[in-house]
Design a protein around this motif. Structure first.
Motif, PDB file in Angstrom:
ATOM      1  N   GLU A   4     -49.952 -16.171  44.844  1.00  0.00           N
ATOM      2  CA  GLU A   4     -49.603 -16.231  43.403  1.00  0.00           C
ATOM      3  C   GLU A   4     -48.196 -15.774  43.190  1.00  0.00           C
ATOM      4  O   GLU A   4     -47.497 -16.651  42.417  1.00  0.00           O
ATOM      5  CB  GLU A   4     -50.632 -15.276  42.575  1.00  0.00           C
ATOM      6  N   VAL A   5     -47.797 -14.892  43.729  1.00  0.00           N
ATOM      7  CA  VAL A   5     -46.541 -14.553  43.740  1.00  0.00           C
ATOM      8  C   VAL A   5     -45.371 -15.707  44.230  1.00  0.00           C
ATOM      9  O   VAL A   5     -44.278 -15.898  43.583  1.00  0.00           O
ATOM     10  CB  VAL A   5     -45.910 -13.263  44.401  1.00  0.00           C
ATOM     11  N   VAL A   6     -45.725 -16.373  45.431  1.00  0.00           N
ATOM     12  CA  VAL A   6     -44.864 -17.253  45.841  1.00  0.00           C
ATOM     13  C   VAL A   6     -44.901 -18.730  45.006  1.00  0.00           C
ATOM     14  O   VAL A   6     -43.934 -19.205  44.752  1.00  0.00           O
ATOM     15  CB  VAL A   6     -45.499 -17.862  47.210  1.00  0.00           C
ATOM     16  N   ALA A   7     -46.129 -18.846  44.332  1.00  0.00           N
ATOM     17  CA  ALA A   7     -46.330 -19.852  43.411  1.00  0.00           C
ATOM     18  C   ALA A   7     -45.152 -19.510  42.187  1.00  0.00           C
ATOM     19  O   ALA A   7     -44.532 -20.616  41.590  1.00  0.00           O
ATOM     20  CB  ALA A   7     -47.733 -20.110  43.043  1.00  0.00           C
ATOM     21  N   LEU A   8     -45.299 -18.681  41.400  1.00  0.00           N
ATOM     22  CA  LEU A   8     -44.496 -18.138  40.446  1.00  0.00           C
ATOM     23  C   LEU A   8     -43.193 -18.290  40.906  1.00  0.00           C
ATOM     24  O   LEU A   8     -42.311 -18.644  40.248  1.00  0.00           O
ATOM     25  CB  LEU A   8     -44.776 -16.774  40.089  1.00  0.00           C
ATOM     26  N   VAL A   9     -42.636 -17.833  41.966  1.00  0.00           N
ATOM     27  CA  VAL A   9     -41.128 -17.809  42.503  1.00  0.00           C
ATOM     28  C   VAL A   9     -40.818 -19.255  42.711  1.00  0.00           C
ATOM     29  O   VAL A   9     -39.778 -19.584  42.025  1.00  0.00           O
ATOM     30  CB  VAL A   9     -41.045 -17.052  43.747  1.00  0.00           C
ATOM     31  N   ILE A  10     -41.790 -20.001  43.065  1.00  0.00           N
ATOM     32  CA  ILE A  10     -41.280 -21.531  43.275  1.00  0.00           C
ATOM     33  C   ILE A  10     -41.220 -22.044  41.923  1.00  0.00           C
ATOM     34  O   ILE A  10     -40.200 -22.891  41.702  1.00  0.00           O
ATOM     35  CB  ILE A  10     -42.352 -22.252  44.151  1.00  0.00           C
ATOM     36  N   THR A  11     -41.961 -21.833  41.154  1.00  0.00           N
ATOM     37  CA  THR A  11     -42.061 -22.408  39.686  1.00  0.00           C
ATOM     38  C   THR A  11     -40.735 -21.765  38.941  1.00  0.00           C
ATOM     39  O   THR A  11     -39.863 -22.701  38.248  1.00  0.00           O
ATOM     40  CB  THR A  11     -43.193 -22.000  38.784  1.00  0.00           C
ATOM     41  N   VAL A  12     -40.589 -20.558  39.135  1.00  0.00           N
ATOM     42  CA  VAL A  12     -39.244 -20.177  38.448  1.00  0.00           C
ATOM     43  C   VAL A  12     -37.833 -20.942  38.887  1.00  0.00           C
ATOM     44  O   VAL A  12     -36.796 -21.079  38.337  1.00  0.00           O
ATOM     45  CB  VAL A  12     -39.078 -18.596  38.477  1.00  0.00           C
ATOM     46  N   VAL A  13     -37.857 -20.917  40.507  1.00  0.00           N
ATOM     47  CA  VAL A  13     -36.546 -21.730  40.965  1.00  0.00           C
ATOM     48  C   VAL A  13     -36.572 -22.934  40.740  1.00  0.00           C
ATOM     49  O   VAL A  13     -35.467 -23.469  40.241  1.00  0.00           O
ATOM     50  CB  VAL A  13     -36.835 -21.279  42.320  1.00  0.00           C
ATOM     51  N   VAL A  14     -37.394 -23.602  40.541  1.00  0.00           N
ATOM     52  CA  VAL A  14     -37.555 -25.220  40.282  1.00  0.00           C
ATOM     53  C   VAL A  14     -37.021 -25.232  38.924  1.00  0.00           C
ATOM     54  O   VAL A  14     -36.209 -25.963  38.433  1.00  0.00           O
ATOM     55  CB  VAL A  14     -38.879 -25.961  40.293  1.00  0.00           C
ATOM     56  N   HIS A  15     -37.563 -24.194  37.826  1.00  0.00           N
ATOM     57  CA  HIS A  15     -37.060 -24.607  36.435  1.00  0.00           C
ATOM     58  C   HIS A  15     -35.482 -24.038  36.135  1.00  0.00           C
ATOM     59  O   HIS A  15     -34.798 -24.748  35.477  1.00  0.00           O
ATOM     60  CB  HIS A  15     -37.814 -23.720  35.444  1.00  0.00           C
ATOM     61  N   PHE A  16     -35.048 -23.433  36.987  1.00  0.00           N
ATOM     62  CA  PHE A  16     -33.629 -22.944  37.071  1.00  0.00           C
ATOM     63  C   PHE A  16     -32.853 -24.409  37.802  1.00  0.00           C
ATOM     64  O   PHE A  16     -31.720 -24.446  37.109  1.00  0.00           O
ATOM     65  CB  PHE A  16     -33.369 -21.567  37.770  1.00  0.00           C
ATOM     66  N   ILE A  17     -33.225 -24.801  38.708  1.00  0.00           N
ATOM     67  CA  ILE A  17     -32.396 -25.827  39.346  1.00  0.00           C
ATOM     68  C   ILE A  17     -32.486 -26.937  38.332  1.00  0.00           C
ATOM     69  O   ILE A  17     -31.454 -27.664  37.986  1.00  0.00           O
ATOM     70  CB  ILE A  17     -33.212 -26.299  40.627  1.00  0.00           C
ATOM     71  N   GLY A  18     -33.645 -27.381  37.260  1.00  0.00           N
ATOM     72  CA  GLY A  18     -33.791 -28.231  36.614  1.00  0.00           C
ATOM     73  C   GLY A  18     -32.802 -28.064  35.092  1.00  0.00           C
ATOM     74  O   GLY A  18     -32.098 -28.891  34.896  1.00  0.00           O
ATOM     75  N   ALA A  19     -32.676 -26.799  34.980  1.00  0.00           N
ATOM     76  CA  ALA A  19     -31.856 -26.427  33.629  1.00  0.00           C
ATOM     77  C   ALA A  19     -30.619 -26.479  34.328  1.00  0.00           C
ATOM     78  O   ALA A  19     -29.557 -27.044  33.372  1.00  0.00           O
ATOM     79  CB  ALA A  19     -32.065 -24.651  33.503  1.00  0.00           C
ATOM     80  N   GLY A  20     -30.123 -26.105  35.282  1.00  0.00           N
ATOM     81  CA  GLY A  20     -28.723 -26.300  35.825  1.00  0.00           C
ATOM     82  C   GLY A  20     -28.437 -27.821  35.992  1.00  0.00           C
ATOM     83  O   GLY A  20     -27.202 -28.241  35.714  1.00  0.00           O
TER      84      GLY A  20
END
Length: 109
Positions: A4-20
């Motif tokens: 679950e933690v890995v899935a949350l980290v991947i989701t947050v990283v993908v959102h930061f990349i998209g925002a960038g």
């Protein structure tokens, strides 16, 4: 780390990349933040559609819309009128009281 933690980290990283990527696309090239809003009364402000030229015929340009179909007609009932919609349409014809008899078919011998 749990799944679950890995899935949350991947989701947050993908959102930061998209925002960038979105911020980079907005700031890359000739971008003025004042163009996001329409022009003010005093002429300052963002872009917007250009004013029509003096030689513009004023017919709107583009392709003309097709004419309505030959069987197109307005509805006989308007929803703004008072009363029920069902009162505006004629009632359907009723069935006969007795079912019609079937014609006799000769039997083969």
């Amino acid at each position: 780390m749990t799944v679950e933690v890995v899935a949350l980290v991947i989701t947050v990283v993908v959102h930061f990349i998209g925002a960038g990527v979105l911020v980079w696309a907005l700031l890359d090239g000739d971008f003025d933040w004042r163009e996001l809003w329409p022009r003010d009364d005093d002429g300052r402000g963002g872009g917007g559609p250009d004013a029509p030229s003096a030689d513009d015929p004023g017919d709107g340009g583009g392709v003309l819309a097709p004419t309505p179909l030959p069987d197109a007609a307005p509805s006989p009932v308007r929803l703004r009128e008072p009363g029920r919609i069902g009162e505006r349409y004629p009632r359907p014809t009723r069935r006969p009281e007795h079912a019609p008899e079937r014609p006799r078919v000769p039997e083969r011998s």
